[in-house]
Design a protein around this motif. Structure first.
Motif, PDB file in Angstrom:
ATOM      1  N   GLY A  71      50.522  42.348  53.451  1.00  0.00           N
ATOM      2  CA  GLY A  71      49.927  42.688  54.732  1.00  0.00           C
ATOM      3  C   GLY A  71      48.478  42.290  54.897  1.00  0.00           C
ATOM      4  N   VAL A  72      47.872  41.691  53.879  1.00  0.00           N
ATOM      5  CA  VAL A  72      46.473  41.267  53.953  1.00  0.00           C
ATOM      6  C   VAL A  72      46.440  39.745  54.134  1.00  0.00           C
TER       7      VAL A  72
ATOM      8  N   CYS B 139      45.052  34.321  44.162  1.00  0.00           N
ATOM      9  CA  CYS B 139      44.580  34.557  45.525  1.00  0.00           C
ATOM     10  C   CYS B 139      44.894  35.973  46.007  1.00  0.00           C
ATOM     11  N   GLY B 140      45.516  36.789  45.148  1.00  0.00           N
ATOM     12  CA  GLY B 140      45.818  38.171  45.536  1.00  0.00           C
ATOM     13  C   GLY B 140      47.291  38.478  45.640  1.00  0.00           C
ATOM     14  N   THR B 141      48.125  37.716  44.947  1.00  0.00           N
ATOM     15  CA  THR B 141      49.565  37.926  45.010  1.00  0.00           C
ATOM     16  C   THR B 141      49.940  39.382  44.743  1.00  0.00           C
ATOM     17  N   LEU B 142      49.303  39.994  43.731  1.00  0.00           N
ATOM     18  CA  LEU B 142      49.582  41.386  43.377  1.00  0.00           C
ATOM     19  C   LEU B 142      48.446  42.331  43.776  1.00  0.00           C
ATOM     20  N   SER B 143      47.261  41.800  43.974  1.00  0.00           N
ATOM     21  CA  SER B 143      46.055  42.635  44.109  1.00  0.00           C
ATOM     22  C   SER B 143      46.168  43.659  45.219  1.00  0.00           C
ATOM     23  N   PHE B 144      46.597  43.230  46.394  1.00  0.00           N
ATOM     24  CA  PHE B 144      46.583  44.128  47.543  1.00  0.00           C
ATOM     25  C   PHE B 144      47.732  45.134  47.486  1.00  0.00           C
ATOM     26  N   ALA B 145      48.823  44.764  46.823  1.00  0.00           N
ATOM     27  CA  ALA B 145      49.888  45.748  46.587  1.00  0.00           C
ATOM     28  C   ALA B 145      49.417  46.802  45.587  1.00  0.00           C
TER      29      ALA B 145
ATOM     30  N   ALA C 184      46.469  47.781  45.223  1.00  0.00           N
ATOM     31  CA  ALA C 184      45.447  48.606  45.877  1.00  0.00           C
ATOM     32  C   ALA C 184      46.050  49.780  46.631  1.00  0.00           C
ATOM     33  N   THR C 185      47.354  49.773  46.886  1.00  0.00           N
ATOM     34  CA  THR C 185      47.992  50.929  47.508  1.00  0.00           C
ATOM     35  C   THR C 185      48.105  52.094  46.538  1.00  0.00           C
ATOM     36  N   ARG C 186      47.867  51.817  45.242  1.00  0.00           N
ATOM     37  CA  ARG C 186      47.987  52.857  44.221  1.00  0.00           C
ATOM     38  C   ARG C 186      46.655  53.243  43.589  1.00  0.00           C
ATOM     39  N   GLY C 187      45.594  52.509  43.887  1.00  0.00           N
ATOM     40  CA  GLY C 187      44.296  52.829  43.304  1.00  0.00           C
ATOM     41  C   GLY C 187      43.304  51.710  43.531  1.00  0.00           C
ATOM     42  N   ARG C 188      42.093  51.904  43.041  1.00  0.00           N
ATOM     43  CA  ARG C 188      41.066  50.871  43.154  1.00  0.00           C
ATOM     44  C   ARG C 188      41.353  49.768  42.140  1.00  0.00           C
ATOM     45  N   VAL C 189      41.218  48.508  42.582  1.00  0.00           N
ATOM     46  CA  VAL C 189      41.601  47.360  41.766  1.00  0.00           C
ATOM     47  C   VAL C 189      40.372  46.514  41.465  1.00  0.00           C
ATOM     48  N   MET C 190      40.148  46.244  40.180  1.00  0.00           N
ATOM     49  CA  MET C 190      39.129  45.307  39.734  1.00  0.00           C
ATOM     50  C   MET C 190      39.862  44.007  39.378  1.00  0.00           C
ATOM     51  N   ALA C 191      39.822  43.027  40.273  1.00  0.00           N
ATOM     52  CA  ALA C 191      40.623  41.810  40.143  1.00  0.00           C
ATOM     53  C   ALA C 191      39.763  40.669  39.618  1.00  0.00           C
TER      54      ALA C 191
ATOM     55  N   ALA D 155      39.063  37.981  51.317  1.00  0.00           N
ATOM     56  CA  ALA D 155      40.092  38.844  51.907  1.00  0.00           C
ATOM     57  C   ALA D 155      39.932  40.309  51.504  1.00  0.00           C
ATOM     58  N   CYS D 156      38.957  40.611  50.653  1.00  0.00           N
ATOM     59  CA  CYS D 156      38.851  41.965  50.086  1.00  0.00           C
ATOM     60  C   CYS D 156      38.229  42.985  51.032  1.00  0.00           C
ATOM     61  N   GLY D 157      37.573  42.537  52.091  1.00  0.00           N
ATOM     62  CA  GLY D 157      36.888  43.460  52.980  1.00  0.00           C
ATOM     63  C   GLY D 157      37.834  44.500  53.563  1.00  0.00           C
ATOM     64  N   GLY D 158      37.449  45.761  53.475  1.00  0.00           N
ATOM     65  CA  GLY D 158      38.267  46.839  54.003  1.00  0.00           C
ATOM     66  C   GLY D 158      39.420  47.245  53.120  1.00  0.00           C
ATOM     67  N   THR D 159      39.512  46.687  51.923  1.00  0.00           N
ATOM     68  CA  THR D 159      40.566  47.060  50.978  1.00  0.00           C
ATOM     69  C   THR D 159      39.935  47.716  49.755  1.00  0.00           C
ATOM     70  N   ARG D 160      40.788  48.182  48.855  1.00  0.00           N
ATOM     71  CA  ARG D 160      40.304  48.779  47.613  1.00  0.00           C
ATOM     72  C   ARG D 160      40.305  47.754  46.478  1.00  0.00           C
ATOM     73  N   VAL D 161      40.161  46.492  46.815  1.00  0.00           N
ATOM     74  CA  VAL D 161      40.124  45.420  45.822  1.00  0.00           C
ATOM     75  C   VAL D 161      38.700  44.894  45.723  1.00  0.00           C
ATOM     76  N   GLN D 162      38.213  44.778  44.506  1.00  0.00           N
ATOM     77  CA  GLN D 162      36.918  44.147  44.246  1.00  0.00           C
ATOM     78  C   GLN D 162      37.168  42.940  43.354  1.00  0.00           C
ATOM     79  N   ALA D 163      36.716  41.762  43.781  1.00  0.00           N
ATOM     80  CA  ALA D 163      37.012  40.509  43.084  1.00  0.00           C
ATOM     81  C   ALA D 163      35.855  40.098  42.182  1.00  0.00           C
ATOM     82  N   PHE D 164      36.210  39.534  41.012  1.00  0.00           N
ATOM     83  CA  PHE D 164      35.228  39.058  40.042  1.00  0.00           C
ATOM     84  C   PHE D 164      35.612  37.650  39.614  1.00  0.00           C
ATOM     85  N   HIS D 165      34.626  36.731  39.619  1.00  0.00           N
ATOM     86  CA  HIS D 165      34.856  35.366  39.162  1.00  0.00           C
ATOM     87  C   HIS D 165      34.567  35.311  37.668  1.00  0.00           C
ATOM     88  N   ARG D 166      35.599  35.060  36.870  1.00  0.00           N
ATOM     89  CA  ARG D 166      35.409  35.140  35.426  1.00  0.00           C
ATOM     90  C   ARG D 166      36.447  34.279  34.717  1.00  0.00           C
ATOM     91  N   ASP D 167      36.000  33.391  33.837  1.00  0.00           N
ATOM     92  CA  ASP D 167      36.888  32.597  32.996  1.00  0.00           C
ATOM     93  C   ASP D 167      37.340  33.486  31.833  1.00  0.00           C
TER      94      ASP D 167
END
Length: 421
Positions: free
Chosen positions: A240-241, A285-291, A293-300, A314-326
């Protein structure tokens, strides 16, 4: 010689156990069959005659089977194929030390539901051959396919005509197609640089075929793809995101398969309130991240810059926070993972690499592992077992019909530390 086929190997070849204790692998043979073979050395044999066929032997549905480099086991019924893939994953986990493997109901895709494909094309006398490579050979023109979505397959005929007219196509090139929610997204590579005429032709083709975007991939793989034609906004929804995937973005092969993986992951999360953040590794790109987030805060966490930017925007207004990390060079550390309510990872084909050592050191209570490679899963699952993890749940997912590829979702847990009085 005549042999009896007892089982299937990891590549789908029939396995015959010989009286002297040796084994023969026979491509094209199925369990329960009596066959006549010609041994070729190295434990391999050619199938010469099927004396007693298996009830699971079927006629290949595609006239290109045996030439096209796509499907490899179309002579095998789909129910047998699913049982075989469940067995592959089960044996991998047993080899990792889990004697009791709790298998959930497996899932299998339907034909003609694949929404992404990587194709090759070559100039031939009559125009353009567009399809998959013949096994150890040239491109086989894909005039028929029982795997691709009909809308994706229907695009191939006009693509042949367009590619034939491109000056940048000297001998050939490659083409990746993703069927996004906004429409087909094309990533093109040719053996000649695109000029003004190529851009004009591609822009006209995009408008005529209602293709939102066509991108060009330079020869150097590290170069950012260039958008050469765009007629509309490119978008795709995950749970839905709405996101804006980059050219060549990773998608699960089918929409229904993506949903099956997502549901298996969600069912593996703790039933009660999750204590701590959900840490997601290799988020894409968030295949699982936003799903999640329906269960808790996500550090992606995601290492690919283009995928990370798509996720972050795409994270604005969701409980997902994205981090760029190898995660191979700079894994999320054990002390952070130890505080997680759950760790969810969907690693690349080679497995979790350096990141897994931090997981086993941090010992989070719940580890949900999405695998596309039973060999890497066996190695990583063995490390988790040595760290004290139990295998609580396994779901096998077959999105790649008539092939040897298989995916799975595993839930590993470890007992919580004893409470202090």
């Amino acid at each position: 010689m005549q042999v009896h086929i007892d089982a299937l190997g990891a590549e789908g070849h029939g396995l015959a156990r010989l009286p002297d204790g040796g084994t023969l692998f026979v491509p094209g043979a199925l369990p329960g069959e009596a066959v006549r073979v010609l041994p070729t050395g190295g434990g391999q044999a050619l199938l010469e005659e099927i004396i007693t066929p298996s009830p699971d032997r079927v006629d290949p549905v595609c006239a290109l089977f045996g030439r096209c480099g796509g499907c490899s086991v179309q002579y095998m019924s789909l129910p047998l194929s699913l049982r075989w893939k469940v067995d592959i994953v089960t044996r991998a986990l047993q080899a990792a030390g889990y004697a009791d493997v709790p298998v959930m109901t497996p899932w299998q895709a339907l034909p003609r539901t694949r929404r992404r494909v990587d194709l090759a094309f070559r100039r031939v006398d009559q125009g353009i051959a567009l399809g998959l490579h013949r096994r150890r050979g040239d491109v086989v023109d894909m005039t028929e396919c029982h795997v691709l979505e009909p809308a994706l397959f229907a695009l191939l005929a006009p693509l042949r005509q367009m590619l034939h007219s491109l000056p940048a196509v000297r001998r050939g090139g490659d083409l990746q197609i993703n069927m996004l929610d906004s429409g087909p997204d094309l990533l093109l590579a040719t053996d000649g640089p695109p000029g003004n005429d190529d851009r004009r032709i591609l822009a006209h083709f995009a408008g005529e075929q209602r293709i939102p975007r066509i991108s060009y991939r330079p020869p150097a793989s590290h170069d950012v793809p260039e958008t050469v034609a765009q007629t509309a906004t490119v978008w795709h929804e995950f749970s839905g995101v709405r996101t804006a995937p980059p050219p060549g973005a990773f998608l699960q092969p089918s929409r229904s398969g993506e949903d099956a993986i997502r549901q298996a992951v969600l069912h593996s999360l703790p039933a009660k309130r999750i204590k701590g953040d959900i840490i997601e590794l290799y988020a894409g790109c968030g295949t699982l991240s936003f799903a999640l987030a329906t269960r808790g805060r996500v550090m992606a966490h995601e290492g690919d810059e283009a995928a990370f930017n798509c996720l972050r925007q795409a994270c604005g207004g969701t409980r997902v926070q994205a981090f760029h990390r190898d995660l191979n060079r700079q894994p999320v550390m054990a002390n952070v993972l130890a505080k997680a309510g759950a760790v969810v990872l969907d690693p690349p084909h080679a497995g979790a690499g350096a990141q897994l050592a931090q997981i086993t050191d941090g010992k989070p209570l719940h580890v949900i592992y999405v695998s596309c490679n039973p060999t890497a899963l066996r190695r990583d699952a063995a490390a988790l077992r040595q760290a004290g993890y139990r295998l609580e749940r396994l779901t096998v997912i077959d999105q790649f019909l008539w092939s040897t590829e298989v995916e799975s979702v595993c839930l590993f847990t470890r007992p919580p530390p004893p409470r202090r009085r």
